[in-house]
Structures are given as structure tokens and as C-alpha cells.
Motif scaffolding. Structure first.
Motif, mmCIF file in Angstrom:
data_model
loop_
_atom_site.group_PDB
_atom_site.id
_atom_site.type_symbol
_atom_site.label_atom_id
_atom_site.label_comp_id
_atom_site.label_asym_id
_atom_site.label_seq_id
_atom_site.Cartn_x
_atom_site.Cartn_y
_atom_site.Cartn_z
ATOM 1 N N ALA A 1 0.836 -1.202 0.000
ATOM 2 C CA ALA A 1 0.000 0.000 0.000
ATOM 3 C C ALA A 1 0.872 1.255 0.000
ATOM 4 O O ALA A 1 0.554 2.248 -0.667
ATOM 5 N N GLY A 2 1.985 1.211 0.741
ATOM 6 C CA GLY A 2 2.905 2.344 0.752
ATOM 7 C C GLY A 2 3.527 2.597 -0.607
ATOM 8 O O GLY A 2 3.673 3.748 -1.028
ATOM 9 N N VAL A 3 3.869 1.514 -1.317
ATOM 10 C CA VAL A 3 4.418 1.655 -2.670
ATOM 11 C C VAL A 3 3.380 2.321 -3.581
ATOM 12 O O VAL A 3 3.713 3.213 -4.376
ATOM 13 N N GLY A 4 2.119 1.887 -3.460
ATOM 14 C CA GLY A 4 1.056 2.495 -4.263
ATOM 15 C C GLY A 4 0.881 3.975 -3.949
ATOM 16 O O GLY A 4 0.687 4.794 -4.863
ATOM 17 N N LEU A 5 0.981 4.337 -2.678
ATOM 18 C CA LEU A 5 0.868 5.751 -2.298
ATOM 19 C C LEU A 5 2.052 6.555 -2.839
ATOM 20 O O LEU A 5 1.905 7.730 -3.185
ATOM 21 N N GLY A 6 3.216 5.917 -2.914
ATOM 22 C CA GLY A 6 4.386 6.600 -3.454
ATOM 23 C C GLY A 6 4.177 7.014 -4.903
ATOM 24 O O GLY A 6 4.686 8.054 -5.343
ATOM 25 N N LEU B 1 8.449 5.359 1.102
ATOM 26 C CA LEU B 1 9.733 6.027 0.884
ATOM 27 C C LEU B 1 10.539 5.358 -0.219
ATOM 28 O O LEU B 1 11.201 6.043 -1.011
ATOM 29 N N VAL B 2 10.498 4.023 -0.273
ATOM 30 C CA VAL B 2 11.251 3.324 -1.318
ATOM 31 C C VAL B 2 10.776 3.741 -2.698
ATOM 32 O O VAL B 2 11.581 3.976 -3.606
ATOM 33 N N ASN B 3 9.470 3.862 -2.879
ATOM 34 C CA ASN B 3 8.955 4.251 -4.192
ATOM 35 C C ASN B 3 9.093 5.745 -4.445
ATOM 36 O O ASN B 3 9.534 6.167 -5.520
ATOM 37 N N ALA B 4 8.725 6.560 -3.461
ATOM 38 C CA ALA B 4 8.735 8.012 -3.657
ATOM 39 C C ALA B 4 10.143 8.539 -3.910
ATOM 40 O O ALA B 4 10.315 9.529 -4.625
#
Length: 208
Positions: free
Chosen positions: A46-51, A124-127
Motif C-alpha cells: 500500500a505504501g508503494v502504491g501511495l508513493g 519512501l522506497v517508491n517516492a
């Protein structure tokens, strides 16, 4: 929406190949799935998607054009991302061996981590991934027609964020299965160290 169907199909195909290629997002979701279990891996996904929404936002605001015209700013962003990946890689390299358990035992997460921390990690990894920055920079400056309404461009961005979340959530469900996790956990701390090496190599690749 029909006048933009061809454009959408092109974007969807480009996004599929980009998200399916191994990179920092895949490495962190794999590590979370094996080390922390399904719930944490889903939160990381989900965090990757938000990024993805971060990249969409600055593209819609025109910041992508500024990045493309300012190598110094982009390089600073790239070094920041490389430092974050390197930090995670070093943390993984420091993993210690887990107590040996019977092979028939149910696989358990090696460590506990809050859902919010997992969400932040994936975000953070994606953004901070310059590869993602270059991808969205290319889409919004070369593929998407300047005359495409911002509402349609926003739809493109929401689609890519949703598709990314679904893709990595599906991977999480597979990788966090007990049999899969038992297979990886037999390698114990060597698995974590292997992921650490991968993350360090990715950080080096991003910087260079």
C-alpha cells in the motif's frame, strides 16, 4: 474518455512492464513478505502504491519539467534515494541468525514491525526512487499529449497507483504463504544478507 483510449492503453502497457521489472519496490516487498509476514507485506505494498501518487502529483504540478531542466536538483534527489536504499541494505546485512526450528513447524515472522512503519517503508522506497521519477517524467512529457485534460491525466495517475498496489499485494499474498516463507527462512540470516546486497547494488546503480 474514448478519445484518450489509445493513450491510456499505451500508458497501461508501459506501466505494466515498469512495475513488473525487478527493482527496489520488488526487493522490499519480498523482504517484508518473508521477514514480517503477510500483513506487513500488504501494508508495504500500500505504501508503494501511495508513493506513485507523489510522482503523479509533481508531474501534474509541472515540477517534472523543472527536474528535467535542473540536473543538479535531480542529482541531489538521486543521491538521497541511493542513501536510503543503502541504509536499508546495511540494516539487512546486519541480520543475525534465527534459532533453528523443526522443518515441520509453522513459519513465523522473524521480527515484529508496526503496520505504519511498513507503510512508510514502502512509501519512501517508491517516492525516492529515481527510476520511478524518470518513468513518470517520460510519461508526462513525452507520451501524454499536452492537450490532455488534467482530469484525464489524474485518472491515469490513480490507475497506475491502484494497479501498482494490486500487483504488489498479489505478490505479497504468494510470497507470504507458509510454505514459501519456510523455504526462504531455512536460509535464515543469509536470506536477509542477500537482500541487503541487492539493495546496496540497487543504490549504487541509482547513483551511477
Amino acid at each position: 474518455m474514448s478519445p484518450y483510449l489509445d493513450e491510456f492503453i499505451l500508458i497501461a502497457l508501459a506501466h505494466f512492464f515498469a512495475v513488473a521489472s525487478p527493482g527496489p519496490d520488488f526487493a522490499i516487498v519480498l523482504k517484508q513478505s518473508i521477514s514480517h509476514g503477510r500483513r506487513n507485506a500488504l501494508m508495504t505494498s500500500a505504501g508503494v502504491g501511495l508513493g506513485i501518487l507523489v510522482h503523479v502529483t509533481y508531474c501534474l504540478l509541472g515540477v517534472a519539467l523543472v527536474l528535467s531542466q535542473s540536473p543538479e536538483l535531480f542529482n541531489a534527489f538521486k543521491y538521497l534515494a541511493g542513501a536510503y536504499l543503502a541504509y536499508m541494505g546495511i540494516q539487512a546485512l546486519r541480520a543475525s541468525a534465527a534459532p533453528t526450528a523443526p522443518q515441520s513447524a509453522e513459519a513465523e515472522p522473524l521480527t515484529q514491525e508496526s503496520g505504519m512503519k511498513a507503510l512508510r517503508r514502502g512509501f519512501l522506497v517508491n517516492a525516492l526512487n529515481p527510476k520511478a521519477t524518470l518513468f513518470f517524467l517520460s510519461l508526462f512529457t513525452l507520451v501524454i499529449d499536452p492537450g490532455t485534460p488534467q482530469s484525464v491525466q489524474l485518472f491515469y495517475g490513480l490507475y497506475m497507483a491502484l494497479a501498482t498496489w494490486i500487483w504488489f499485494s498479489s505478490l505479497s499474498l504468494v510470497l507470504s504463504k507458509a510454505a514459501v516463507r519456510r523455504f526462504f527462512q531455512r536460509a535464515g540470516h543469509w536470506f536477509d544478507r542477500g537482500i541487503g546486497v541487492i539493495l546496496l547494488l540497487l543504490a549504487l546503480r541509482l547513483v551511477l
